[in-house]
Motif scaffolding. Structure first.
Motif, PDB file in Angstrom:
ATOM      1  N   ALA A 176       0.848  -1.185   0.000  1.00 24.19           N
ATOM      2  CA  ALA A 176       0.000   0.000   0.000  1.00 24.19           C
ATOM      3  C   ALA A 176       0.888   1.242   0.000  1.00 24.19           C
ATOM      4  CB  ALA A 176      -0.905  -0.011   1.227  1.00 24.19           C
ATOM      5  N   SER A 177       0.329   2.368  -0.410  1.00 25.01           N
ATOM      6  CA  SER A 177       1.102   3.605  -0.378  1.00 25.01           C
ATOM      7  C   SER A 177       1.313   4.029   1.064  1.00 25.01           C
ATOM      8  CB  SER A 177       0.365   4.712  -1.139  1.00 25.01           C
ATOM      9  OG  SER A 177      -0.893   4.964  -0.541  1.00 25.01           O
ATOM     10  N   GLY A 178       2.324   4.858   1.280  1.00 22.42           N
ATOM     11  CA  GLY A 178       2.629   5.287   2.626  1.00 22.42           C
ATOM     12  C   GLY A 178       3.420   4.233   3.364  1.00 22.42           C
ATOM     13  N   GLY A 179       3.600   4.437   4.655  1.00 25.73           N
ATOM     14  CA  GLY A 179       4.341   3.472   5.446  1.00 25.73           C
ATOM     15  C   GLY A 179       5.761   3.288   4.938  1.00 25.73           C
ATOM     16  N   LEU A 180       6.138   2.025   4.729  1.00 29.42           N
ATOM     17  CA  LEU A 180       7.489   1.697   4.310  1.00 29.42           C
ATOM     18  C   LEU A 180       7.635   1.549   2.802  1.00 29.42           C
ATOM     19  CD1 LEU A 180       8.201  -0.994   7.040  1.00 29.42           C
ATOM     20  CD2 LEU A 180       9.247   1.261   6.917  1.00 29.42           C
ATOM     21  N   ALA A 181       6.550   1.759   2.060  1.00 28.51           N
ATOM     22  CA  ALA A 181       6.571   1.476   0.625  1.00 28.51           C
ATOM     23  C   ALA A 181       7.672   2.246  -0.109  1.00 28.51           C
ATOM     24  CB  ALA A 181       5.207   1.792   0.013  1.00 28.51           C
ATOM     25  N   LYS A 182       7.834   3.526   0.201  1.00 33.49           N
ATOM     26  CA  LYS A 182       8.832   4.331  -0.494  1.00 33.49           C
ATOM     27  C   LYS A 182      10.241   3.811  -0.230  1.00 33.49           C
ATOM     28  CE  LYS A 182      10.024   9.152  -1.422  1.00 33.49           C
ATOM     29  NZ  LYS A 182       9.732  10.564  -1.083  1.00 33.49           N
ATOM     30  N   ARG A 183      10.502   3.426   1.012  1.00 34.58           N
ATOM     31  CA  ARG A 183      11.822   2.875   1.347  1.00 34.58           C
ATOM     32  C   ARG A 183      12.048   1.544   0.653  1.00 34.58           C
ATOM     33  NH1 ARG A 183      12.653   2.475   7.561  1.00 34.58           N
ATOM     34  NH2 ARG A 183      14.665   1.671   6.832  1.00 34.58           N
ATOM     35  N   VAL A 184      11.012   0.709   0.582  1.00 34.85           N
ATOM     36  CA  VAL A 184      11.140  -0.569  -0.116  1.00 34.85           C
ATOM     37  C   VAL A 184      11.512  -0.330  -1.579  1.00 34.85           C
ATOM     38  CG1 VAL A 184       9.924  -2.613  -0.949  1.00 34.85           C
ATOM     39  CG2 VAL A 184       9.562  -1.827   1.399  1.00 34.85           C
ATOM     40  N   VAL A 185      10.826   0.616  -2.225  1.00 33.80           N
ATOM     41  CA  VAL A 185      11.094   0.913  -3.628  1.00 33.80           C
ATOM     42  C   VAL A 185      12.526   1.398  -3.816  1.00 33.80           C
ATOM     43  CG1 VAL A 185      10.520   2.463  -5.539  1.00 33.80           C
ATOM     44  CG2 VAL A 185       8.697   1.357  -4.247  1.00 33.80           C
ATOM     45  N   GLU A 186      12.979   2.303  -2.972  1.00 32.07           N
ATOM     46  CA  GLU A 186      14.341   2.833  -3.107  1.00 32.07           C
ATOM     47  C   GLU A 186      15.397   1.746  -2.904  1.00 32.07           C
ATOM     48  OE1 GLU A 186      13.508   7.462  -1.749  1.00 32.07           O
ATOM     49  OE2 GLU A 186      14.648   6.135  -0.430  1.00 32.07           O
ATOM     50  N   GLU A 187      15.211   0.925  -1.865  1.00 28.09           N
ATOM     51  CA  GLU A 187      16.189  -0.137  -1.609  1.00 28.09           C
ATOM     52  C   GLU A 187      16.137  -1.188  -2.714  1.00 28.09           C
ATOM     53  OE1 GLU A 187      18.507   0.014   0.571  1.00 28.09           O
ATOM     54  OE2 GLU A 187      17.749   1.795   1.555  1.00 28.09           O
ATOM     55  N   ALA A 188      14.947  -1.484  -3.216  1.00 30.46           N
ATOM     56  CA  ALA A 188      14.825  -2.456  -4.304  1.00 30.46           C
ATOM     57  C   ALA A 188      15.489  -1.937  -5.576  1.00 30.46           C
ATOM     58  CB  ALA A 188      13.355  -2.782  -4.568  1.00 30.46           C
TER      59      ALA A 188
END
Length: 207
Positions: A176-188
């Motif tokens: 889902a948007s928010g939370g840890l999603a942005k960090r997951v995308v950057e690290e991925a």
């Protein structure tokens, strides 16, 4: 999009210079390295270890160049020891970091796994990131589409996704948007730069 598939969408945050390419870019698209007391070079993927650091773009070719041309010694301005498996260790650490972040998202209710749950999230526009195992069958994966204005991660293995969700294997997942999603995308995205995206045509049965 920068090298290694890292999207240059975020302008905030400090920038650093890659010792291999000479490019200056936001720190989240780079890998930080430090040295221990004995002069051995260590990857610091979380950028938390003490000491002076040098940076290399999150890209296997750039890292191979840094190792092959002995650029770490130049960057640290000292004699250093570079482990033979340094680049592979960077990939292992990034993989572990992405798995841990997805697991945290799952525990907070911001991630789901399994075809039906993922499809439901997509249908209700609750998903921002679609994640599919690189070794999953192409036919099965083609039935789900990346959310509009969303993100796609397709270079984790079914075993890695399984580890994130406490299962043996996972083919389909969503965040889902928010939370840890942005960090997951950057690290991925950093991990993507370390991986060969061709799975050799090896698929895994849906499950």
């Amino acid at each position: 999009m920068g090298r290694g598939g890292v999207h240059k969408e975020r302008s905030e945050g400090p920038e650093r210079k890659c010792i291999a390419t000479g490019e200056v870019q936001p720190r989240y698209g780079l890998i930080r390295f430090v040295t221990g007391p004995d002069g051995q070079v260590f990857p610091d993927v979380a950028s938390k270890l003490p000491g002076r650091g040098v940076y290399v773009t999150a890209d296997r070719k750039a890292l191979d160049t840094a190792v092959g041309k002995k650029l770490f010694a130049r960057g640290f301005k000292a004699q250093v020891t570079v482990p033979q498996d340094l680049v592979d260790e960077v990939e292992r650490q990034l993989s572990r970091r992405v798995i841990e972040l997805i697991s945290l998202a799952r525990k907070s209710g911001d991630a789901v796994a399994g075809y039906e749950k993922v499809k439901s999230w997509l249908d209700r526009e609750e998903a921002w990131v679609l994640i599919q195992a690189v070794d999953g069958s192409g036919r099965g994966k083609s039935k789900l589409s990346t959310p509009h204005f969303g993100k796609y991660i397709g270079w984790l293995t079914a075993d890695e996704l399984g580890a994130a969700f406490g299962r043996q294997t996972v083919i389909h997942a969503a965040l889902a948007s928010g939370g840890l999603a942005k960090r997951v995308v950057e690290e991925a995205q950093r991990l993507r730069g370390l991986r060969d995206m061709d799975d050799g045509g090896k698929g895994r049965a849906e499950g």
